[in-house]
Write a protein that holds these residues in place. Structure first.
Motif, short mmCIF file in Angstrom:
data_model
loop_
_atom_site.label_atom_id
_atom_site.label_comp_id
_atom_site.label_asym_id
_atom_site.label_seq_id
_atom_site.Cartn_x
_atom_site.Cartn_y
_atom_site.Cartn_z
N LEU A 1 0.86 -1.18 0.00
CA LEU A 1 0.00 0.00 0.00
C LEU A 1 0.90 1.23 0.00
O LEU A 1 1.75 1.39 0.87
N VAL A 2 0.72 2.07 -1.00
CA VAL A 2 1.49 3.30 -1.11
C VAL A 2 0.50 4.45 -1.28
O VAL A 2 -0.39 4.39 -2.12
N ARG A 3 0.67 5.48 -0.51
CA ARG A 3 -0.21 6.64 -0.61
C ARG A 3 0.44 7.67 -1.53
O ARG A 3 1.60 8.04 -1.35
N ILE A 4 -0.35 8.12 -2.52
CA ILE A 4 0.11 9.19 -3.40
C ILE A 4 -0.98 10.25 -3.43
O ILE A 4 -2.14 9.98 -3.12
N SER A 5 -0.61 11.45 -3.82
CA SER A 5 -1.59 12.53 -3.85
C SER A 5 -2.64 12.24 -4.94
O SER A 5 -2.37 11.56 -5.93
N GLU A 6 -3.81 12.77 -4.73
CA GLU A 6 -4.92 12.51 -5.65
C GLU A 6 -4.61 13.02 -7.05
O GLU A 6 -4.93 12.35 -8.04
N ASP A 7 -3.97 14.19 -7.15
CA ASP A 7 -3.69 14.73 -8.48
C ASP A 7 -2.68 13.86 -9.24
O ASP A 7 -2.80 13.67 -10.44
N VAL A 8 -1.71 13.29 -8.54
CA VAL A 8 -0.75 12.38 -9.19
C VAL A 8 -1.46 11.11 -9.64
O VAL A 8 -1.23 10.61 -10.75
N GLN A 9 -2.36 10.60 -8.81
CA GLN A 9 -3.11 9.39 -9.15
C GLN A 9 -3.96 9.62 -10.39
O GLN A 9 -4.00 8.78 -11.29
N ILE A 10 -4.61 10.77 -10.46
CA ILE A 10 -5.47 11.07 -11.61
C ILE A 10 -4.64 11.19 -12.89
O ILE A 10 -4.99 10.63 -13.93
N LYS A 11 -3.51 11.91 -12.80
CA LYS A 11 -2.63 12.06 -13.97
C LYS A 11 -2.07 10.71 -14.42
O LYS A 11 -2.00 10.42 -15.62
N ALA A 12 -1.70 9.88 -13.46
CA ALA A 12 -1.16 8.55 -13.78
C ALA A 12 -2.24 7.68 -14.43
O ALA A 12 -1.97 6.96 -15.39
N LYS A 13 -3.45 7.76 -13.93
CA LYS A 13 -4.55 6.98 -14.49
C LYS A 13 -4.85 7.41 -15.92
O LYS A 13 -5.01 6.57 -16.82
#
Length: 68
Positions: free
Chosen positions: A31-43
């Motif tokens: 489990l790794v926590r990343i910021s929501e904006d990074v997650q959205i851009k990665a997705k």
């Protein structure tokens, strides 16, 4: 019937699927926590480039570690 499928595969080529076995290194689940904006851009990037998020983030971390 079988020959029709073989002919189709011979003409079109076989596409890789998630069910194809890969010769990859062992993977672990963490489990790794990343910021929501990074997650959205990665997705978005992963969908546009037809790559799994896991593969994208694995490549990103490897590249970061090699360069720093």
């Amino acid at each position: 019937m079988g020959n029709d499928l073989n002919n189709f595969v011979m003409k079109k080529g076989k596409e890789k699927t998630p069910f194809d076995k890969k010769n990859e290194e062992k993977k672990v689940t963490k489990l790794v926590r990343i910021s929501e904006d990074v997650q959205i851009k990665a997705k978005i990037y992963s969908v546009q480039n037809k790559i799994r998020m896991t593969e994208l983030l694995d490549l990103a971390v490897k590249e970061y570690l090699e360069n720093h």
